[in-house]
Design an enzyme around this catalytic site. Structure first.
Site, PDB file in Angstrom:
ATOM      1  N   MET A  82       0.822  -1.218   0.000  1.00  0.00           N
ATOM      2  CA  MET A  82       0.000   0.000   0.000  1.00  0.00           C
ATOM      3  C   MET A  82       0.855   1.267   0.000  1.00  0.00           C
ATOM      4  SD  MET A  82      -3.003  -1.057   2.721  1.00  0.00           S
ATOM      5  CE  MET A  82      -4.000   0.398   2.395  1.00  0.00           C
ATOM      6  N   HIS A  83       0.211   2.377  -0.313  1.00  0.00           N
ATOM      7  CA  HIS A  83       0.696   3.742  -0.074  1.00  0.00           C
ATOM      8  C   HIS A  83       1.795   4.235  -1.010  1.00  0.00           C
ATOM      9  CE1 HIS A  83      -1.538   3.193   3.610  1.00  0.00           C
ATOM     10  NE2 HIS A  83      -0.638   2.408   4.154  1.00  0.00           N
ATOM     11  N   ASP A 241      -2.784  -5.004  -0.148  1.00  0.00           N
ATOM     12  CA  ASP A 241      -2.345  -6.283   0.424  1.00  0.00           C
ATOM     13  C   ASP A 241      -3.165  -6.692   1.635  1.00  0.00           C
ATOM     14  OD1 ASP A 241      -1.252  -4.295   2.078  1.00  0.00           O
ATOM     15  OD2 ASP A 241       0.827  -4.973   1.830  1.00  0.00           O
TER      16      ASP A 241
END
Length: 499
Positions: A82-83, A241
């Protein structure tokens, strides 16, 4: 003729590719690793083309070693770290390396977000506090420190979304990953024009949004030739995820909770709506299941703490050897305690400067006591997230445990005793990659619902009940554990200035 789907999990250190059949069996698994780029303290980047290259290699190897025909592989979907920020120019070429979730350079940009948006407004819209790991602070860092690069930006993507774009030629994101940017209105499932305007980011930088199970195209001819897949293979959006980990562990209804111990540790609980008030104490994201959500607490260095300990003090042992005598050490490791803050902490202390501690070291302590203290410290940290959920009114009686913490029986019992909840180990556990494969299977119409798919793809193997005497002992140690952060914070701030 049999049919198959591929689940791709684009992780921080490697990509995992699974081939699964409609009975939920993993028929083939291939992994390929790639490096981090850490040029300065606090920086963590990757070359997006490495993801594409290693995924291509992994899929090609899978197809080459597959007993069936490529035409039997009907769909592919994705789970991803992520991110991470992948900023593309007008030709859809990355303008710089991707800045990853574990990059901590953006403390100043987090302060700017609070100044520009307001903490209350940010929590109302994005449901999460401004933390260094999220995508928006990274965008603002590039805007401030690399203005020419920022000006050339036409669109940003998250890591798995860039990988999928390179397979299909189509630009999309989906809600579960977009929720980790701080730019999504989580409850309304749309990019927030209000946040974009206040921070000076054009909303047009944000990609189109789709559901996780939505078909976004087919494999393009170039990628088909490079991997051996058919160009008719359907491609589904996938999920973050943790959202895919939740799907792959059947966290799909109210009252179900997941404990995942990988490099970081996650306690994740299903939410029916985006309305629960947690005031930023834990993360609040859109689920990979349509119109659902999950709340999540994070221990930044869960499995990584154990990996660090092994590599530093028991380099010649594998994890199984290191943990083999865990049950011979009493609860509390004979008065030795560890805090897993070795790279900072996320929940409940969003603190990039705090660092880990061993408290109560005695000359009689051996490696076995230190090992148990590390395992208990990781589990105490995860319990702080469970405590936040319970204080918010959630009932947590059963926890599905996956990852490294589910590979040792004594650690599973420690989780049951510290969490004071029944711990369930799954019969077959491949984490987010299975969730990605399930999204493809559901998207292809193999099942009428994601829950129906989970009933086939997941099953329970063992359960561990909390032992009342152990629960009582751990409560005493946990009360001490919770005091360590506040009593070492000032010391760590001073040490950080000298480091």
């Amino acid at each position: 003729m049999s049919s198959y789907v591929i689940g791709v999990d684009l992780g921080t250190s490697s990509v995992k590719v699974l081939l699964m059949n409609p009975e939920g069996k993993v028929c083939k698994e291939i992994s390929k690793s790639y490096p981090l780029i850490q040029e300065k303290h606090g920086f963590s980047e990757q070359d997006p083309e490495e993801w594409v290259e290693k995924t291509t290699e992994a899929i090609k190897k899978l197809v080459d070693e597959f007993d069936g025909e490529a035409a039997d592989i009907k769909g592919i979907s994705f789970s991803g770290q992520m991110h991470g920020l992948v900023l593309l120019d007008k030709d859809r070429i990355p303008l710089r390396h991707a800045i990853l979730w574990n990059d901590t350079r953006t403390t100043e940009q987090c302060k700017q977000i609070y100044d520009l948006v307001g903490e209350k407004t940010l929590l109302e819209i994005a449901k999460n506090p401004a933390l260094e790991g999220f995508t928006l602070p990274k965008l603002l860092w590039v805007k401030e420190h690399e203005p020419e690069t920022f000006e050339q930006g036409e669109v940003f993507l998250l890591p798995k979304d860039y990988l999928r774009y390179k397979m299909t030629g189509h630009l999309h994101s989906e809600y579960s990953d977009a929720a980790g940017t701080l730019l999504l209105n989580v409850a309304e499932k749309k990019w927030s024009e209000e946040i974009c305007e206040k921070v000076g980011v054009n909303v047009d930088l944000c990609p189109p949004l789709v559901e996780s199970n939505e078909c976004v195209g087919e494999i393009d001819q170039y990628f088909a030739e490079a991997t051996g897949l058919m160009s008719t293979t359907k491609v589904f959006a996938g999920g973050a995820d943790n959202a895919c980990g939740a799907i792959g562990s059947a966290i799909l209804s109210e009252g179900t909770t997941l404990c995942s111990i990988g490099t970081s540790g996650v306690v994740l609980s299903y939410e029916e709506s985006g309305e629960r008030e947690l005031e930023g104490g834990v993360h609040y994201f859109n689920h990979g299941k349509e119109n659902a959500y999950y709340t999540m607490g994070v221990t930044l260095a869960a499995g990584y703490s154990l990996e660090w300990f092994k590599d530093t003090f028991a380099k010649d042992e594998d994890f199984e050897q290191l943990l083999v005598n865990l049950d011979e050490v009493p609860i509390g490791a004979r008065g030795l305690m560890f805090t897993p803050y070795i790279v900072g902490e996320r929940t409940p202390h969003a603190d990039a400067n705090i660092r880990g501690s061993f408290i109560g070291i005695d000359a009689s302590h051996s490696k076995a006591e230190f090992t148990r203290a590390v395992v208990e410290g990781i589990t105490f940290s995860l319990n702080e997230s469970i405590e936040i959920f319970r204080e918010a009114g959630k009932t947590i009686e059963t926890v599905i445990s996956i990852g490294g913490g589910a590979k040792n029986e004594e650690w599973l019992q420690i989780q049951a005793d510290i969490f004071n909840a029944k711990i369930v180990k799954l019969a077959s556990e491949q984490g987010p990659a299975v969730g990605a494969a399930m999204l493809a299977a559901y998207g292809l119409g193999w099942f009428n619902s994601i829950e129906e798919c989970a009933a086939v793809f997941t099953s329970q193997e063992e359960t561990y009940e909390p032992i009342p005497d152990n629960v009582k002992k751990y409560n005493e140690y946990y009360r001490i554990y919770k005091r360590i952060y506040s009593q070492t914070r000032e010391l760590n701030e001073s040490l950080s200035e000298l480091r």
